[in-house]
Scaffold this motif. Structure first.
Motif, PDB file in Angstrom:
ATOM      1  N   GLN A  24       1.186  -1.363   0.171  1.00 38.65           N
ATOM      2  CA  GLN A  24       0.301  -0.118   0.186  1.00 38.65           C
ATOM      3  C   GLN A  24       1.102   0.977  -0.341  1.00 38.65           C
ATOM      4  O   GLN A  24       0.360   2.601  -0.484  1.00 38.65           O
ATOM      5  CB  GLN A  24      -0.946   0.014   1.267  1.00 38.65           C
ATOM      6  N   GLY A  25       2.368   1.111   0.609  1.00 37.65           N
ATOM      7  CA  GLY A  25       3.061   2.180   0.691  1.00 37.65           C
ATOM      8  C   GLY A  25       4.311   1.992   0.594  1.00 37.65           C
ATOM      9  O   GLY A  25       4.394   1.047   1.225  1.00 37.65           O
ATOM     10  N   ILE A  26       5.224   2.728   0.074  1.00 36.59           N
ATOM     11  CA  ILE A  26       6.824   2.437   0.029  1.00 36.59           C
ATOM     12  C   ILE A  26       7.428   3.993  -0.200  1.00 36.59           C
ATOM     13  O   ILE A  26       7.145   4.284  -1.344  1.00 36.59           O
ATOM     14  CB  ILE A  26       6.860   0.847  -1.211  1.00 36.59           C
TER      15      ILE A  26
ATOM     16  N   PHE B 133       7.976  -3.103  -9.175  1.00 37.08           N
ATOM     17  CA  PHE B 133       7.020  -2.003  -7.819  1.00 37.08           C
ATOM     18  C   PHE B 133       5.689  -3.487  -8.531  1.00 37.08           C
ATOM     19  O   PHE B 133       4.324  -2.649  -9.480  1.00 37.08           O
ATOM     20  CB  PHE B 133       6.400  -1.505  -7.824  1.00 37.08           C
ATOM     21  N   ARG B 134       6.340  -4.740  -9.211  1.00 39.10           N
ATOM     22  CA  ARG B 134       4.570  -5.547  -9.806  1.00 39.10           C
ATOM     23  C   ARG B 134       3.894  -6.086  -8.502  1.00 39.10           C
ATOM     24  O   ARG B 134       2.706  -6.302  -9.440  1.00 39.10           O
ATOM     25  CB  ARG B 134       5.607  -6.605 -10.593  1.00 39.10           C
ATOM     26  N   CYS B 135       4.085  -5.715  -7.903  1.00 41.09           N
ATOM     27  CA  CYS B 135       3.067  -6.862  -6.368  1.00 41.09           C
ATOM     28  C   CYS B 135       2.544  -4.881  -5.850  1.00 41.09           C
ATOM     29  O   CYS B 135       1.867  -5.544  -4.478  1.00 41.09           O
ATOM     30  CB  CYS B 135       3.678  -7.013  -5.355  1.00 41.09           C
ATOM     31  N   VAL B 136       3.098  -4.377  -6.299  1.00 39.98           N
ATOM     32  CA  VAL B 136       2.132  -3.227  -5.244  1.00 39.98           C
ATOM     33  C   VAL B 136       1.068  -2.727  -6.390  1.00 39.98           C
ATOM     34  O   VAL B 136       0.764  -2.243  -7.369  1.00 39.98           O
ATOM     35  CB  VAL B 136       2.884  -1.725  -5.526  1.00 39.98           C
ATOM     36  N   TYR B 137       0.292  -2.023  -4.698  1.00 37.77           N
ATOM     37  CA  TYR B 137      -1.504  -1.917  -4.990  1.00 37.77           C
ATOM     38  C   TYR B 137      -1.377  -1.065  -6.244  1.00 37.77           C
ATOM     39  O   TYR B 137      -2.479  -1.041  -7.781  1.00 37.77           O
ATOM     40  CB  TYR B 137      -2.608  -1.857  -4.140  1.00 37.77           C
ATOM     41  N   ASP B 138      -1.184   0.375  -6.182  1.00 31.70           N
ATOM     42  CA  ASP B 138      -1.766   1.181  -6.867  1.00 31.70           C
ATOM     43  C   ASP B 138       0.110   2.386  -7.002  1.00 31.70           C
ATOM     44  O   ASP B 138       0.493   2.610  -6.054  1.00 31.70           O
ATOM     45  CB  ASP B 138      -2.266   2.169  -6.104  1.00 31.70           C
ATOM     46  N   ARG B 139       0.496   2.592  -8.275  1.00 28.90           N
ATOM     47  CA  ARG B 139       1.649   3.416  -8.657  1.00 28.90           C
ATOM     48  C   ARG B 139       1.538   4.611  -7.534  1.00 28.90           C
ATOM     49  O   ARG B 139       2.539   4.680  -7.400  1.00 28.90           O
ATOM     50  CB  ARG B 139       0.754   3.687 -10.231  1.00 28.90           C
ATOM     51  N   LEU B 140       0.491   5.043  -7.642  1.00 32.17           N
ATOM     52  CA  LEU B 140       0.857   6.626  -6.191  1.00 32.17           C
ATOM     53  C   LEU B 140       1.235   6.013  -5.360  1.00 32.17           C
ATOM     54  O   LEU B 140       1.638   7.019  -4.410  1.00 32.17           O
ATOM     55  CB  LEU B 140      -0.722   6.593  -6.310  1.00 32.17           C
ATOM     56  N   ALA B 141       1.686   5.035  -4.694  1.00 33.58           N
ATOM     57  CA  ALA B 141       1.701   4.018  -3.285  1.00 33.58           C
ATOM     58  C   ALA B 141       3.438   4.333  -3.615  1.00 33.58           C
ATOM     59  O   ALA B 141       3.990   3.775  -2.171  1.00 33.58           O
ATOM     60  CB  ALA B 141       1.215   2.521  -2.928  1.00 33.58           C
ATOM     61  N   ILE B 142       3.616   4.552  -4.534  1.00 31.74           N
ATOM     62  CA  ILE B 142       5.622   4.730  -4.238  1.00 31.74           C
ATOM     63  C   ILE B 142       5.764   6.000  -4.752  1.00 31.74           C
ATOM     64  O   ILE B 142       5.743   6.911  -5.587  1.00 31.74           O
ATOM     65  CB  ILE B 142       6.149   3.731  -5.812  1.00 31.74           C
ATOM     66  N   HIS B 143       6.697   6.215  -3.484  1.00 32.20           N
ATOM     67  CA  HIS B 143       6.917   7.701  -3.104  1.00 32.20           C
ATOM     68  C   HIS B 143       9.039   8.067  -3.494  1.00 32.20           C
ATOM     69  O   HIS B 143       9.605   7.421  -2.394  1.00 32.20           O
ATOM     70  CB  HIS B 143       6.728   8.186  -2.478  1.00 32.20           C
ATOM     71  N   PHE B 144       9.385   8.512  -4.188  1.00 34.32           N
ATOM     72  CA  PHE B 144      10.357   8.708  -4.530  1.00 34.32           C
ATOM     73  C   PHE B 144      10.561  10.366  -4.591  1.00 34.32           C
ATOM     74  O   PHE B 144      12.474  10.203  -4.155  1.00 34.32           O
ATOM     75  CB  PHE B 144      10.490   7.797  -6.240  1.00 34.32           C
ATOM     76  N   GLY B 145      10.351  10.957  -5.299  1.00 33.69           N
ATOM     77  CA  GLY B 145      10.558  11.925  -4.704  1.00 33.69           C
ATOM     78  C   GLY B 145      11.668  12.743  -5.341  1.00 33.69           C
ATOM     79  O   GLY B 145      12.157  12.047  -6.272  1.00 33.69           O
ATOM     80  N   ASN B 146      12.646  14.048  -4.635  1.00 35.10           N
ATOM     81  CA  ASN B 146      13.564  14.433  -5.777  1.00 35.10           C
ATOM     82  C   ASN B 146      15.072  14.137  -3.624  1.00 35.10           C
ATOM     83  O   ASN B 146      14.646  14.469  -3.597  1.00 35.10           O
ATOM     84  CB  ASN B 146      13.848  15.951  -5.827  1.00 35.10           C
ATOM     85  N   TYR B 147      15.735  13.846  -4.488  1.00 36.87           N
ATOM     86  CA  TYR B 147      17.122  14.014  -3.722  1.00 36.87           C
ATOM     87  C   TYR B 147      18.024  15.034  -3.583  1.00 36.87           C
ATOM     88  O   TYR B 147      18.463  15.250  -4.745  1.00 36.87           O
ATOM     89  CB  TYR B 147      18.292  12.570  -4.118  1.00 36.87           C
ATOM     90  N   ARG B 148      18.505  15.392  -2.212  1.00 40.90           N
ATOM     91  CA  ARG B 148      18.430  16.726  -2.635  1.00 40.90           C
ATOM     92  C   ARG B 148      19.798  16.293  -1.171  1.00 40.90           C
ATOM     93  O   ARG B 148      19.715  16.544   0.181  1.00 40.90           O
ATOM     94  CB  ARG B 148      18.331  18.463  -2.151  1.00 40.90           C
ATOM     95  N   LYS B 149      21.383  16.751  -1.769  1.00 42.23           N
ATOM     96  CA  LYS B 149      22.238  16.187  -0.505  1.00 42.23           C
ATOM     97  C   LYS B 149      22.258  17.841   0.120  1.00 42.23           C
ATOM     98  O   LYS B 149      21.823  19.139   0.371  1.00 42.23           O
ATOM     99  CB  LYS B 149      23.977  16.715  -1.096  1.00 42.23           C
TER     100      LYS B 149
END
Length: 372
Positions: A337-339, A356-372
């Motif tokens: 439901q969330g990663i 992420f083939r076993c994720v309920y919905d693509r909106l459950a994946i949170h990448f965002g931006n990486y900043r040092k």
């Protein structure tokens, strides 16, 4: 004072279950006294007791004949918070079920402070200056289930707590040691919150939790450098966030096979040894955010019921196609439901969609931006 209708409305709105929360319990008012199923049922019973067998045709709420000076007493609830008290007040009605003494200047609990309060269900002593508790202070309380003792100056867990106790909140004190037999005879205990104490791993003597069948234990904001191995096997939730844990070794989690929520966020974890997570077949939620992991922990695809994984704010630079999901269909019983993976130096555009083939919905994946 609250009218009977106002009280019922308040109870219906504040339907909280403090032992199921992932964050530490923070009491802002007396009515935060755990409006879970038990407490809600208790308050309903209390209301029936007040109304009697009649339908309540305009019956006024019963007012206690005695009430400590400055306190408010109604419906078996006694509120004495924020009064500058230096001791437990006298003349507390004997049929009191909820007693609020938080935000005062009480320094000691004496032997006869709670004399006659055999019906007490919940007691709040939050935010006082208590450093001394008489060994028999709680002996009159045969029905006490909730004890909120946070933000005081205790150096040890009080002895001889009522056997009926179900929930103990004792965080933000000065406890450095939990001795053997501290919780002896507390077979009904379900929930303990004791974070914010300067506890190290060596502070837990062998057998300190012997006999307990806890569901929930939280020791956050302490000085733990590893996962303790002598907590109750019955635990469903274990929260050790905001400590100094550096690694999870193979044997660390062997004892906790019933866990469905594990909190290890905000530590210094660099490594989770292969096979460590295999001891948690029922795990639903895993918190590893704000650590120093350089890769996704091994073993996540084998956790059939895992639904939520917090991995943000680590040092993960690569995500493999099999890091989260098992190969083949039908193996994982519940989809994610969330990663969360944001705050990591991983180039998300290089991650394969099938990861992420076993994720309920693509909106459950949170990448965002990486900043040092």
């Amino acid at each position: 004072m609250l009218s009977k209708c106002s009280l019922l409305l308040l109870l219906s709105v504040l339907n909280l279950a403090p032992c199921s929360l992932a964050l530490p319990f923070e009491q802002r008012g007396f009515w935060d006294f755990g409006f879970d199923g038990e407490a809600g049922g208790l308050m309903t019973t209390m209301m029936r007791d007040e109304e009697g067998s009649a339908s309540g045709e305009g019956m006024p709420p019963e007012i206690f004949p005695e009430c400590p000076f400055g306190c408010h007493c109604q419906l078996k609830v006694v509120q004495c918070s924020d009064l500058g008290l230096t001791a437990v007040p006298k003349n507390i009605p004997p049929d009191t079920k909820l007693l609020d003494l938080q935000n005062n200047h009480i320094t000691e609990l004496k032997e006869h402070d709670f004399k006659g309060l055999s019906n007490l269900y919940a007691l709040s002593l939050v935010n006082n200056k208590i450093s001394k508790v008489h060994p028999r202070a709680f002996s009159p309380m045969h029905r006490l289930q909730k004890l909120y003792f946070s933000k005081n100056q205790l150096t040890a867990v009080p002895r001889n707590l009522p056997p009926s106790l179900v929930e103990l909140r004792i965080h933000d004190n000065r406890i450095k040691k939990v001795a053997e037999g501290t919780f002896s005879g507390l077979g009904s205990m379900n929930c303990i919150e004791m974070g914010g104490n300067p506890l190290q791993n060596s502070g837990f003597e062998p057998g300190a939790f012997k006999g307990l069948k806890l569901n929930y234990l939280r020791i956050s904001d302490a000085k733990l450098t590893g996962v303790p191995k002598d907590f109750p096997e019955s635990l469903h939730e274990l929260h050790l966030d905001h400590n100094q844990i550096q690694a999870v070794e193979l044997e660390d989690l062997r004892r906790y096979k019933n866990l469905y929520r594990l909190g290890l966020g905000y530590n210094h974890i660099r490594m989770i040894e292969n096979g460590s997570l295999s001891y948690l077949p029922n795990l639903r939620e895993l918190h590893l955010e704000d650590n120093q992991l350089s890769r996704v922990p091994r073993g996540l695809p084998d956790l059939k019921y895992l639904q939520v994984v917090y991995l943000h704010s680590n040092s993960i630079s690569q995500v493999g196609v099999d890091d989260f999901c098992p190969r083949g269909y039908g193996t994982k019983r519940i989809f994610y439901q969330g990663i969360s993976l944001y705050g990591n130096p991983v180039p998300y555009w290089e991650v394969q969609p099938s990861t992420f083939r076993c994720v309920y919905d693509r909106l459950a994946i949170h990448f965002g931006n990486y900043r040092k």
